[in-house]
Design an enzyme around this catalytic site. Sequence first.
Site, PDB file in Angstrom:
ATOM      1  N   HIS A  15       0.823  -0.997   0.017  1.00 20.56           N
ATOM      2  CA  HIS A  15       0.077  -0.132   0.046  1.00 20.56           C
ATOM      3  C   HIS A  15       0.978   1.153   0.071  1.00 20.56           C
ATOM      4  CE1 HIS A  15      -2.643  -3.146   1.681  1.00 20.56           C
ATOM      5  NE2 HIS A  15      -3.562  -2.404   1.472  1.00 20.56           N
ATOM      6  N   HIS A 174      28.343  -3.316   9.672  1.00 17.24           N
ATOM      7  CA  HIS A 174      27.138  -2.793   9.108  1.00 17.24           C
ATOM      8  C   HIS A 174      26.245  -3.461   8.037  1.00 17.24           C
ATOM      9  CE1 HIS A 174      29.143  -1.582   5.204  1.00 17.24           C
ATOM     10  NE2 HIS A 174      30.044  -1.809   5.765  1.00 17.24           N
TER      11      HIS A 174
END
Length: 328
Positions: A15, A174
Site C-alpha cells: 500500500h 554494518h
Amino acid sequence: MVGGKKMVGIIIASHGKFADGILQSGELIFGKQENVKAVTLMPDEGPDDLKAKMQAAVKSFGDPEQVLFLIDLWGGTPFNQANSLYEAHKDKWAMVTGLNLPMLVEAYASRLSMNTAQEIAAHILGTAKDGVKLKPEELAPKETAKKPAPKVGDAGAPGKMSYVLSRIDSRLLHGQVATTWTKTTNPTRIIVVSDAVAKDELRTNLIKQAAPSGVKAHVIPVKQLIKISKDDKHFGGQRALLLFENPEDALRAIEGGVPLKEVNVGSMAHSPGKVQPNKVLAFNQKDIDAFKKMEQEGVKFDVRKVPADKAGNMDEILTKAQNALNKQ
C-alpha cells in the site's frame, strides 16, 4: 541472470510507496538487482490497476515460471491481487507477507544458491522473524531473549579456525557486512580487530548487537588475533570473518603471523589530510605504505563493497592516491 543462471523474479508489493522505499534500501545494502519490481497501490488506483502492474512485472522477468511475491499485509489489496495470480501458478510461485528489510535482503542472497520461489520463501521466513527485536531485551519472552555470546577463546574441536573473509572497512560491522558478505562467506564468527574499538565499551556492545542471526560477533585487539591464530588447541571448525578498521591494523596482524592471503577492501572514510581516488576509498601516506607492505608479503586485494560489484584494480587506485598526495 547471473553466470548464465536464471534468477527467481521478485515482486515487492505494498500500500503506498513502501515497496519503492524498501527496494531502494535493499539496493543500498545488496546492490542493484535484476528481475525485481516494486508494485505500489496508490490512493487514486483500484485493485485492477494493481493487478495490471503485477502482470506487467511478471512478463518482464527472465523466468516468469518462478515468481516470489513479498507483500506488506496479509489480506490487503496487494495480497488479494497477488493471490488471484498465484492460484494459476501455485505449484511454482510463492507469497510471503509481513515484508521487512531482513526478509528482502535474505531473498536477494538466497537467489544466488536457490532456484525456486518456494524454496526461497520457506528459507526467508526465519530471517524475517529474527529481524524483529526488542530493547530492553528483558521485555521479550524468556524463550526468545538473546543469549550472551561466548568469548573468543571458547574451545571448539582441535585445530585452527579458517578465515573466510578479511575485510578493511572503516564502518566495521554494518548492513553490507551483516547481510551480503555473511551470506556469501557463511562465517560462524565475525571478529572486529581493533585496539581502539576494543577499549570502547559502547562501540563494542553496538557491534555485538549488530551481528546477524546465528553468527557470534566479537571485538578484540590486534595482539589477541595474533595469539589466537597461533593456537592449535581451539577453534576447530570455526569460520571467521575478520573486520579491520584500517590497513595499518591488517598489516600488523599479517606481520604478526596471521595467515591472510587476500584482503577485501570495502570502505575507507575520508578525513583531513586524506585523498579520495574513488567514491568509497580515502588514503593518507600511512595507508598507502601499509597496502604496499602487505603486497610485498604476498597479499592479494579484492576491492569491492559488495560481492556483486566488479572488483577494482588496487595498483591503479594506489597510484592515483599517491599522485594526489604528491600534489598536496
